[in-house]
Design a protein around this motif. Structure first.
Motif, PDB file in Angstrom:
ATOM      1  N   MET A   5       0.846  -1.189   0.000  1.00 42.78           N
ATOM      2  CA  MET A   5       0.000   0.000   0.000  1.00 42.78           C
ATOM      3  C   MET A   5       0.879   1.237   0.000  1.00 42.78           C
ATOM      4  O   MET A   5       2.039   1.182   0.447  1.00 42.78           O
ATOM      5  CB  MET A   5      -0.914   0.005   1.236  1.00 42.78           C
ATOM      6  CG  MET A   5      -1.926  -1.120   1.287  1.00 42.78           C
ATOM      7  SD  MET A   5      -3.043  -0.991   2.711  1.00 42.78           S
ATOM      8  CE  MET A   5      -1.889  -1.293   4.069  1.00 42.78           C
ATOM      9  N   PRO A   6       0.378   2.376  -0.479  1.00 37.51           N
ATOM     10  CA  PRO A   6       1.173   3.607  -0.457  1.00 37.51           C
ATOM     11  C   PRO A   6       1.398   4.108   0.970  1.00 37.51           C
ATOM     12  O   PRO A   6       0.655   3.760   1.888  1.00 37.51           O
ATOM     13  CB  PRO A   6       0.312   4.596  -1.247  1.00 37.51           C
ATOM     14  CG  PRO A   6      -1.080   4.054  -1.154  1.00 37.51           C
ATOM     15  CD  PRO A   6      -0.939   2.572  -1.113  1.00 37.51           C
ATOM     16  N   TYR A   7       2.423   4.918   1.145  1.00 42.37           N
ATOM     17  CA  TYR A   7       2.784   5.568   2.410  1.00 42.37           C
ATOM     18  C   TYR A   7       3.380   4.574   3.416  1.00 42.37           C
ATOM     19  O   TYR A   7       4.541   4.682   3.791  1.00 42.37           O
ATOM     20  CB  TYR A   7       1.585   6.292   3.054  1.00 42.37           C
ATOM     21  CG  TYR A   7       0.830   7.178   2.116  1.00 42.37           C
ATOM     22  CD1 TYR A   7       1.448   8.266   1.498  1.00 42.37           C
ATOM     23  CD2 TYR A   7      -0.508   6.933   1.814  1.00 42.37           C
ATOM     24  CE1 TYR A   7       0.748   9.095   0.614  1.00 42.37           C
ATOM     25  CE2 TYR A   7      -1.212   7.742   0.939  1.00 42.37           C
ATOM     26  CZ  TYR A   7      -0.575   8.816   0.341  1.00 42.37           C
ATOM     27  OH  TYR A   7      -1.257   9.606  -0.521  1.00 42.37           O
ATOM     28  N   VAL A   8       2.573   3.625   3.875  1.00 36.92           N
ATOM     29  CA  VAL A   8       3.017   2.642   4.878  1.00 36.92           C
ATOM     30  C   VAL A   8       2.498   1.271   4.455  1.00 36.92           C
ATOM     31  O   VAL A   8       1.302   1.101   4.220  1.00 36.92           O
ATOM     32  CB  VAL A   8       2.479   2.987   6.286  1.00 36.92           C
ATOM     33  CG1 VAL A   8       2.936   1.944   7.301  1.00 36.92           C
ATOM     34  CG2 VAL A   8       2.921   4.381   6.717  1.00 36.92           C
ATOM     35  N   THR A   9       3.383   0.291   4.331  1.00 36.93           N
ATOM     36  CA  THR A   9       2.937  -1.053   3.959  1.00 36.93           C
ATOM     37  C   THR A   9       2.262  -1.724   5.158  1.00 36.93           C
ATOM     38  O   THR A   9       2.411  -1.293   6.304  1.00 36.93           O
ATOM     39  CB  THR A   9       4.107  -1.928   3.495  1.00 36.93           C
ATOM     40  OG1 THR A   9       4.951  -2.218   4.624  1.00 36.93           O
ATOM     41  CG2 THR A   9       4.918  -1.245   2.407  1.00 36.93           C
ATOM     42  N   GLY A  10       1.545  -2.802   4.864  1.00 36.63           N
ATOM     43  CA  GLY A  10       0.918  -3.544   5.952  1.00 36.63           C
ATOM     44  C   GLY A  10       1.932  -4.092   6.930  1.00 36.63           C
ATOM     45  O   GLY A  10       1.708  -4.103   8.146  1.00 36.63           O
ATOM     46  N   VAL A  11       3.075  -4.559   6.422  1.00 36.67           N
ATOM     47  CA  VAL A  11       4.136  -5.073   7.291  1.00 36.67           C
ATOM     48  C   VAL A  11       4.684  -3.955   8.172  1.00 36.67           C
ATOM     49  O   VAL A  11       4.858  -4.133   9.389  1.00 36.67           O
ATOM     50  CB  VAL A  11       5.266  -5.698   6.447  1.00 36.67           C
ATOM     51  CG1 VAL A  11       6.487  -5.997   7.327  1.00 36.67           C
ATOM     52  CG2 VAL A  11       4.789  -6.977   5.773  1.00 36.67           C
TER      53      VAL A  11
END
Length: 231
Positions: A60-66
Motif C-alpha cells: 500500500m502507499p505511504y506505509v505497507t501492511g508489514v
C-alpha cells in the motif's frame, strides 16, 4: 451465539475491498466495523474504534501492511491479504493468523475466517467474561471486569484486582492475547490496564483504585483518546 468478531478491511484496491466486504457479509460471526484505503486511515480508525481482527493488505502507499504491524502497539490480530507470496515468511514472523493470496476465493476466505473464530474462542475473546490463571498448583478464575491492571515481571506477570494479586508464569503479550482488546489498553511496555478501572489521569500517571500506573510518552495520546478525553 458467541459475540461477533469485529473486523476492519484495509486495502488500496477498490475491487479487493468490495470483494472482502461481500465475503464478510456472508459469515454470521464476522462484523465489519470499517473499511480503509491505506494504513494511515487504519491508524486513525483504530484509535477511535478498537477491533478484534484486521484483513490487511501489504503493498500500500505511504506505509505497507508489514510496516504498520511492526510499529503498532497492541494491534488486533491480522490476516494478511496480498498478491505477493514472498511476504509469507514475514507474516508468520509477525504472528499473523493467516495469509491470503489474491485473488481470494470464498472457500479459502471461509477457511481463514474459521481459523480466526477458533483462535478467539480458545483465547477467551468470544462470549467468555473470564480466564483461568495458574498460580502454583491452583487454577484461579478471574473475571475480566475484576482486573484492574497487569504488571510484567520478567518471566511472570502480576494480575491486580481490588481484592487480590495473582502471579503467574507468562509474558505480558501472552496474557494480552487472552484479554478483550476493546477493554484493555497498554499504556506502558510493562503494563496492561482495564480502561473501566481508570479513576483519574494526572500527568503521566493513571490512578487505578489505590495504585498508580505510569503512561509512556509514546502512549499518552492513544490513552487519552481511548478513555474518551476531548480537548
Amino acid at each position: 451465539m458467541p459475540r461477533k468478531i469485529t473486523c476492519i478491511i484495509t486495502d488500496d484496491e477498490p475491487m479487493a475491498r468490495k470483494g472482502l466486504q461481500g465475503y464478510i457479509e456472508k459469515i454470521d460471526f464476522l462484523q465489519l466495523a470499517g473499511v480503509c484505503e491505506d494504513a494511515l486511515q487504519l491508524n486513525s480508525l483504530l484509535r477511535q474504534q478498537p477491533v478484534d481482527l484486521l484483513f490487511l493488505d501489504i503493498e500500500m502507499p505511504y506505509v505497507t501492511g508489514v510496516e504498520f504491524l511492526q510499529q503498532a502497539t497492541n494491534p488486533p490480530k491480522v490476516i494478511f491479504t496480498t498478491a505477493y507470496e514472498q511476504y509469507a515468511i514475514k507474516g508468520y514472523e509477525l504472528d499473523v493468523l493467516d495469509y491470503l493470496l489474491k485473488p481470494v476465493s470464498f472457500e479459502r476466505f471461509l477457511k481463514s475466517a474459521n481459523k480466526a473464530y477458533d483462535y478467539f474462542q480458545s483465547t477467551g475473546s468470544g462470549d467468555k467474561d473470564h480466564l483461568f490463571i495458574k498460580t502454583d498448583t491452583r487454577l484461579e478464575k478471574v473475571k475480566f471486569a475484576e482486573i484492574l491492571f497487569v504488571e510484567a515481571m520478567e518471566n511472570y506477570v502480576a494480575i491486580y484486582t481490588a481484592e487480590r494479586k495473582l502471579i503467574t508464569h507468562s509474558t505480558l503479550k501472552g496474557l494480552q492475547e487472552s484479554l478483550p482488546p476493546a477493554q484493555f489498553i497498554q499504556p506502558h511496555k510493562s503494563y496492561l490496564v482495564n480502561m473501566d478501572a481508570i479513576g483519574a489521569v494526572e500527568g503521566n500517571i493513571l490512578h487505578i483504585d489505590k495504585y498508580q500506573v505510569p503512561v509512556s510518552k509514546y502512549q499518552k495520546e492513544e490513552v487519552m483518546e481511548r478513555i474518551g478525553y476531548r480537548k
